[in-house]
Design a protein around this motif. Structure first.
Motif, mmCIF file in Angstrom:
data_model
loop_
_atom_site.group_PDB
_atom_site.id
_atom_site.type_symbol
_atom_site.label_atom_id
_atom_site.label_comp_id
_atom_site.label_asym_id
_atom_site.label_seq_id
_atom_site.Cartn_x
_atom_site.Cartn_y
_atom_site.Cartn_z
ATOM 1 N N GLY A 251 0.824 -1.207 0.000
ATOM 2 C CA GLY A 251 0.000 0.000 0.000
ATOM 3 C C GLY A 251 0.861 1.261 0.000
ATOM 4 N N GLU A 252 0.177 2.410 0.067
ATOM 5 C CA GLU A 252 0.882 3.702 0.000
ATOM 6 C C GLU A 252 1.931 3.818 1.099
ATOM 7 N N MET A 253 1.529 3.534 2.333
ATOM 8 C CA MET A 253 2.461 3.710 3.448
ATOM 9 C C MET A 253 3.519 2.614 3.445
ATOM 10 N N VAL B 217 4.019 -8.084 -3.735
ATOM 11 C CA VAL B 217 4.723 -6.859 -3.337
ATOM 12 C C VAL B 217 5.611 -6.394 -4.491
ATOM 13 N N ASP B 218 5.536 -5.087 -4.806
ATOM 14 C CA ASP B 218 6.310 -4.543 -5.928
ATOM 15 C C ASP B 218 7.782 -4.919 -5.813
ATOM 16 N N GLU B 219 8.389 -5.224 -6.963
ATOM 17 C CA GLU B 219 9.801 -5.597 -6.999
ATOM 18 C C GLU B 219 10.651 -4.516 -6.316
ATOM 19 N N SER B 220 10.244 -3.257 -6.519
ATOM 20 C CA SER B 220 11.049 -2.134 -5.998
ATOM 21 C C SER B 220 11.236 -2.229 -4.483
ATOM 22 N N ALA C 74 13.270 -9.535 3.700
ATOM 23 C CA ALA C 74 13.811 -10.892 3.833
ATOM 24 C C ALA C 74 12.894 -11.862 3.102
ATOM 25 N N THR C 75 11.599 -11.631 3.234
ATOM 26 C CA THR C 75 10.629 -12.462 2.515
ATOM 27 C C THR C 75 9.318 -11.693 2.354
ATOM 28 N N SER C 76 8.552 -12.041 1.335
ATOM 29 C CA SER C 76 7.239 -11.413 1.190
ATOM 30 C C SER C 76 6.221 -12.487 0.855
ATOM 31 N N HIS C 77 5.049 -12.334 1.399
ATOM 32 C CA HIS C 77 3.996 -13.331 1.225
ATOM 33 C C HIS C 77 2.768 -12.671 0.597
ATOM 34 N N VAL C 78 2.242 -13.294 -0.452
ATOM 35 C CA VAL C 78 0.957 -12.843 -0.982
ATOM 36 C C VAL C 78 -0.095 -13.598 -0.191
#
Ligand code: AKB
Length: 343
Positions: free
Chosen positions: A17-19, A43-46, A52-56
């Motif tokens: 999100g924005e924040m 989560v955006d590549e940027s 460390a990790t991102s979960h959809v």
């Protein structure tokens, strides 16, 4: 005692999100290790490479939270995921599930984590000026800078959700299972900020009622006509996104003993819709910005304060916005947005 195999980590929900964007960049800059990002969208590549990790996944998915519970030693949670005010009015029950039941699951995760590693888990909760409910435009003008303990009679599902979650946070922090022999209040170090309307140069808002300001700016920069859904003389407090993130990090870092409350107002500037329009037209003279008030959304804006009293935040954790109105538009928003749409 077996050596804990779990990695100390910082959990961020609503990371895309924005924040979330700005927060992850700042935390990475500050060298915060082990950021776990969750969002319903990838989560955006940027920002993903800073984690460390991102979960959809959905914060209502208890299996996902159980997995996080078993894999990580979470010391701080930034719970940013929420359905904003306008969006929530179209699906109030879904908003309640995400905004309230989702928050409950994260508070429960925090309590369980603190039991495991024995340290309080810092729980940073973005609340909102939407918790306020001024009964009329006249009362709003008379109220001026509203303090944290006044007018908390929200008229939106989102406002009700945020206010209730503030109370839930206070309960988990100070009164959790108070009748149990092994009551364990203190496991959650709950800290919350009531954010005004936030304006980011990097992301376009979605689903909020304060969105008319950033929408006006982003539309003008793209040469698209924009009709404001609030009348020209309407006023609520706003803040540049970098200041919102700075405040959240200052609150997170403040020694608990310095904090006289769990919930804080923060302010920066509070232009009327027409004042924003004038600033935008000065930067984008060809822009076509008109007014087509939506009475129902207008009523929500009228129920929010024209300004907030943030003395406690300035005193307790040094809230001091870098961007007043002029600097926010002239030095941050307009130059960055102009570049964003130039390319
Ligand atoms: C919204 O408009 O819903 C949010 C807020 C003011 O909390 N931006």
């Amino acid at each position: 005692m077996t050596q804990s195999i779990r990695t100390p980590a910082t959990l961020i929900t609503g990371a895309n999100g924005e924040m979330g964007h700005g927060l992850i960049e700042r935390l990475a800059q500050e060298g915060t290790q082990n950021i776990i990002a969750i969002d319903v969208r990838p989560v955006d590549e940027s920002i993903r490479r800073m984690c460390a990790t991102s979960h959809v996944g959905d914060i209502l998915d208890s299996r996902l939270l159980e997995r996080l519970q078993s894999e990580y030693e979470i010391h701080a949670i930034y719970h940013l995921a929420a359905l904003l005010s306008t969006r929530a009015e179209f699906t109030p029950e879904a908003a309640h599930r995400v905004n309230v039941e989702g928050t409950m699951l994260l508070l429960k995760l925090a309590i369980e984590q603190s039991r495991w590693h024995g340290n309080p888990v810092k729980f940073l909760f973005p609340s909102s000026i939407a918790v306020y409910g001024l009964p009329s435009v006249a009362a709003k003008e008379k109220a001026g800078k509203v303090g944290e303990d006044e007018w908390t009679m929200p008229i939106t599902m989102y406002g009700c959700n945020k206010l209730y979650c503030e109370h839930l946070g206070r309960y988990y922090a100070m009164h959790y299972r108070q009748l149990a022999a092994d009551a364990d209040a203190g496991g959650v170090d709950f800290r919350s900020i009531r954010f005004p309307g936030l304006i980011s140069a990097m992301t376009v808002p979605s689903g909020g009622t304060s969105d008319y300001a950033p929408e006006m700016l982003h539309a003008a920069a793209q040469g698209k006509p924009y009709a404001s859904f609030v009348r020209e003389d309407r006023r609520i407090p706003f803040m540049a996104m970098p200041d919102a993130i700075a405040a959240l990090l200052k609150l997170q870092a403040a020694p608990r003993k310095n904090l006289s409350r769990l919930i804080y107002n923060i302010g920066a500037f509070n232009p009327s819709a027409e004042e924003i329009r004038t600033i935008v037209l000065r930067a984008f003279p060809k822009a076509e910005i008109t007014y087509r008030p939506d009475d129902k959304r207008q009523r929500i804006v009228d129920s929010w304060p024209a300004d907030v009293n943030d003395d406690a935040a300035r005193r307790d954790f040094g809230h001091a916005p870098e961007y007043n109105q002029a600097r926010a538009f002239d030095e941050y928003l307009i130059p960055v947005i102009r570049r964003r749409y130039a390319s």
